[in-house]
Design a protein around this motif. Sequence first.
Motif, PDB file in Angstrom:
ATOM      1  N   ALA A  71     -17.573  42.746  -2.636  1.00  0.00           N
ATOM      2  CA  ALA A  71     -16.386  43.781  -2.754  1.00  0.00           C
ATOM      3  C   ALA A  71     -15.528  43.812  -1.297  1.00  0.00           C
ATOM      4  O   ALA A  71     -14.582  43.566  -1.111  1.00  0.00           O
ATOM      5  N   THR A  85     -14.351  40.331   0.134  1.00  0.00           N
ATOM      6  CA  THR A  85     -13.061  40.255  -0.485  1.00  0.00           C
ATOM      7  C   THR A  85     -12.238  41.147   0.234  1.00  0.00           C
ATOM      8  O   THR A  85     -11.028  40.457   0.495  1.00  0.00           O
ATOM      9  N   MET A 136      -3.337  40.904   5.900  1.00  0.00           N
ATOM     10  CA  MET A 136      -2.447  42.116   5.568  1.00  0.00           C
ATOM     11  C   MET A 136      -2.031  42.469   6.743  1.00  0.00           C
ATOM     12  O   MET A 136      -0.891  42.718   7.242  1.00  0.00           O
ATOM     13  N   ILE A 159      -0.022  51.315  -0.654  1.00  0.00           N
ATOM     14  CA  ILE A 159       0.013  50.275   0.465  1.00  0.00           C
ATOM     15  C   ILE A 159       1.660  49.669   0.488  1.00  0.00           C
ATOM     16  O   ILE A 159       2.131  49.329   1.515  1.00  0.00           O
ATOM     17  N   ILE A 165       4.071  50.041   3.665  1.00  0.00           N
ATOM     18  CA  ILE A 165       4.272  48.814   4.645  1.00  0.00           C
ATOM     19  C   ILE A 165       5.582  48.012   4.473  1.00  0.00           C
ATOM     20  O   ILE A 165       5.936  47.229   5.018  1.00  0.00           O
ATOM     21  N   ASP A 171     -13.682  34.972  -6.362  1.00  0.00           N
ATOM     22  CA  ASP A 171     -12.810  35.436  -7.288  1.00  0.00           C
ATOM     23  C   ASP A 171     -13.524  35.467  -8.591  1.00  0.00           C
ATOM     24  O   ASP A 171     -13.172  36.243  -9.461  1.00  0.00           O
ATOM     25  N   ASN A 230       5.225  37.941  -2.155  1.00  0.00           N
ATOM     26  CA  ASN A 230       5.180  37.591  -1.000  1.00  0.00           C
ATOM     27  C   ASN A 230       6.382  36.725  -0.649  1.00  0.00           C
ATOM     28  O   ASN A 230       7.004  36.674   0.662  1.00  0.00           O
ATOM     29  N   ASP A 235       8.504  41.378   1.892  1.00  0.00           N
ATOM     30  CA  ASP A 235       7.726  41.567   3.228  1.00  0.00           C
ATOM     31  C   ASP A 235       6.362  41.998   3.077  1.00  0.00           C
ATOM     32  O   ASP A 235       5.516  42.094   3.946  1.00  0.00           O
ATOM     33  N   ALA A 291       2.597  40.851   2.191  1.00  0.00           N
ATOM     34  CA  ALA A 291       1.661  39.549   2.091  1.00  0.00           C
ATOM     35  C   ALA A 291       1.016  39.580   0.865  1.00  0.00           C
ATOM     36  O   ALA A 291       0.370  40.681   0.305  1.00  0.00           O
ATOM     37  N   SER A 292       0.762  38.468   0.209  1.00  0.00           N
ATOM     38  CA  SER A 292       0.067  38.147  -1.150  1.00  0.00           C
ATOM     39  C   SER A 292      -1.487  38.518  -0.922  1.00  0.00           C
ATOM     40  O   SER A 292      -1.888  38.919  -2.085  1.00  0.00           O
ATOM     41  N   GLU A 293      -1.859  38.846   0.089  1.00  0.00           N
ATOM     42  CA  GLU A 293      -3.120  39.076   0.289  1.00  0.00           C
ATOM     43  C   GLU A 293      -3.526  40.181  -0.125  1.00  0.00           C
ATOM     44  O   GLU A 293      -4.859  40.954  -0.326  1.00  0.00           O
ATOM     45  N   ILE A 294      -2.533  41.195  -0.571  1.00  0.00           N
ATOM     46  CA  ILE A 294      -2.919  42.541  -1.123  1.00  0.00           C
ATOM     47  C   ILE A 294      -3.874  42.479  -2.568  1.00  0.00           C
ATOM     48  O   ILE A 294      -4.446  43.338  -2.763  1.00  0.00           O
ATOM     49  N   LEU A 306      -6.477  40.706  -2.755  1.00  0.00           N
ATOM     50  CA  LEU A 306      -7.769  40.632  -2.536  1.00  0.00           C
ATOM     51  C   LEU A 306      -8.229  42.258  -2.098  1.00  0.00           C
ATOM     52  O   LEU A 306      -9.301  42.482  -2.720  1.00  0.00           O
ATOM     53  N   VAL A 307      -7.158  43.073  -1.857  1.00  0.00           N
ATOM     54  CA  VAL A 307      -7.727  44.420  -1.622  1.00  0.00           C
ATOM     55  C   VAL A 307      -7.795  44.857  -2.999  1.00  0.00           C
ATOM     56  O   VAL A 307      -8.679  45.839  -3.268  1.00  0.00           O
ATOM     57  N   GLN A 323      -8.559  43.326  -5.799  1.00  0.00           N
ATOM     58  CA  GLN A 323      -9.925  43.007  -6.325  1.00  0.00           C
ATOM     59  C   GLN A 323     -11.087  43.760  -5.825  1.00  0.00           C
ATOM     60  O   GLN A 323     -11.902  44.178  -6.430  1.00  0.00           O
ATOM     61  N   ALA A 324     -11.182  44.028  -4.386  1.00  0.00           N
ATOM     62  CA  ALA A 324     -12.269  44.653  -3.780  1.00  0.00           C
ATOM     63  C   ALA A 324     -12.381  45.782  -4.568  1.00  0.00           C
ATOM     64  O   ALA A 324     -13.571  46.397  -4.802  1.00  0.00           O
TER      65      ALA A 324
END
Lengths: 316, 356
Positions: A97, A100, A108, B29, B33, B277, B310, B314, B316-319, B321-322, B324-325
């Motif tokens: 977790a 990741t 981000m 978030i 942002i 993943d 994304n 504005d 980022a698609s990496e959200i 991962l947050v 998921q975590a």
Amino acid sequence: MLSSFLSAEFFYTIIRVSTPLIFAAMASLIARKGGVTNITIDSTMLMSALTGVLVSAFTQNLPLAIFCGLVMGVVMGIFMGYFHIMMNTNLILTGVAINTFTRGATVMILYAFTGDKGSSSLVKSLAVGNWDIPVIKDIPILGQIISGHNGFTYIAFLSVIFTWYLMYRTPLGLRIRAVGENSSAAKSVGENPAKIKLIALAFSGFFSALGGMYMSMGNMSVFITNMTGGRGFIGVAADAMGRGNPIGAMLASLLFGTANAVANVLQINNFPVDMVMAIPYVVSIAGIIIYSAHEQHKKNSKIKKAIAEAERGEAA
Amino acid sequence: MSNKKLDLIFSFIKTFLAILIAMVVALIIIVCISDEPLEALHSFLLGPFSNIRRIGNLVENTVPLIFVGLGVCVLWATGKRTLSGEGCYYFGGLFGALMALKFTLVSGKALTVTSLVAVIIVCGLLALLPIIVNVKYGADDFVVSLLFNYVIFYVGNYIFSNYLMDINSSSSGSYLLPEDTFFPTLVEKTKINGSLIVALVMVFLTWFFLYKTKWGYRIRLIGINANYAKYIGINVLGMCLLAQFIGGAISGLGGGVEMFGHNPRFAWFSLTNMGWDGIMVATLAYYKPQYILLSALFLGYVRTGADIMNRTSDVASEIVLVIQAIMILFIGAKAFMAGTQQKLRVKYSTEEKKEA
């Protein structure tokens, strides 16, 4: 090519590339002595590396940036401890977790502040410079090897001494080791294992932070996405090979650093880049296997000895 | 109410709450942002369903997640926590492309089948090393498999840059993959293709293997209590190897089918992170193959939404991962809601006693 292996520059490189590994190994050692295998060192390094770069870029204040990076490391350590120890989450799941989370959060945050997902090169961040050691720097060869390193590198070697002192010469170190060896026994004499594990993880995060900041504010003055490249895990491997001894862990880190430096030299000499890049990881795996096989052999022979003694006792 | 039923209900509630918490955090978030939070939210939550092409993207994102999720179900079934899925998925893709481009004995659909069989065998074998050194010497399975993934990647990248890379093409990647090997398209105007069927069949096969065969039973028994399994005479090493082989093979197959699913070229220049993943998908499904489809669909949805967001805003698609975590942390946290569960358990059992 042989001459490049024997040059002072080669040994200088070994120390340079070993620096983050030494920090990571110390981070792993303290956590493991407290009974937790810290697999979030790599993530913590990454978060602190980013924190340091961004704070220094926006405040242009180096000490403040380093302070913030360290705080981030400690927070990450406690965060991991909170979920693993207080919330009773499986260690690997906590690691997955947090890793990741870091993978997403670093990109981000980087994107939000600089508008770039790959690196922080658009903002100008600060770095710790290289330090010359007086007197030693004038000694031929030796001076070239051990003088003129980055400030973090010297801190890395000091941190080995610090870790040893903390673990074997302070009451806190004794408590951490006791909790790691046998948590219930420590509890029965009035210790609070959860609290002590959290302290150990905070220290672990602190050293991870130093390793991370070396990468983005020492060795280079830019943050690159995933710049740690698994060094935190190599640090865990180095700690495993060092058998819980800070000096041993440092030597193992230097061994992996040597593999890295050899890879660098081979790369310059037109060996296939990818094969060369794999060397440090192969060496790390081999190191873990040899160490584990040795440990198991030791354990088995202890058991055999105990059985033999018991049989002898019965016979008598 | 029996304890078993209570546990089941609680795992559903916990999963639901974990998803809810993660989504709420994500929304907060985004609001913080983004300069245009409402538009970002709209494309994140509703974007994946706005047209047929995007629904196609959703399915396309879901298929590989099914494979890696199933892979983790089997890889972790013996209680060994390896990350082999990551390396196997990457190498499956690479090896699939290598076969498609360099194996000339057969062509067309026969080549597809041959390549996938080869991928299954190679990736299964790749997953064995970490577990051998773990069971034989007690080396840490997680750390070894993680480091080994880097080795797999660099060896793979060596093969790619020396044998597959198309230097004449402007888009960096391998030579064009032969189109006659591709899976047939299932839905017009989308990339939904035969790999979806393969994935669904694999869901069934994995469930069948783990729950309806004696090997699957033994593997799960080792996961529950390795010592017990050892003492009643189960070959622990053999079963662990089998689980790793099959888990690695499924993950590798996931990478392999990607190469026959309308990807013009092989173009992976780093590890794909699909192994991580997969852990997420499997955790969300409580490591049960029968729930993998649902959890992969959910993650595929979040991921598609984040991709669209994304592109259109504005954030980022990496959200993703947050999100998921946070979900993994709360689902994995045994202490999360344990108090309430215990209270209910006590309440029901005392009630039952009174009735008796």
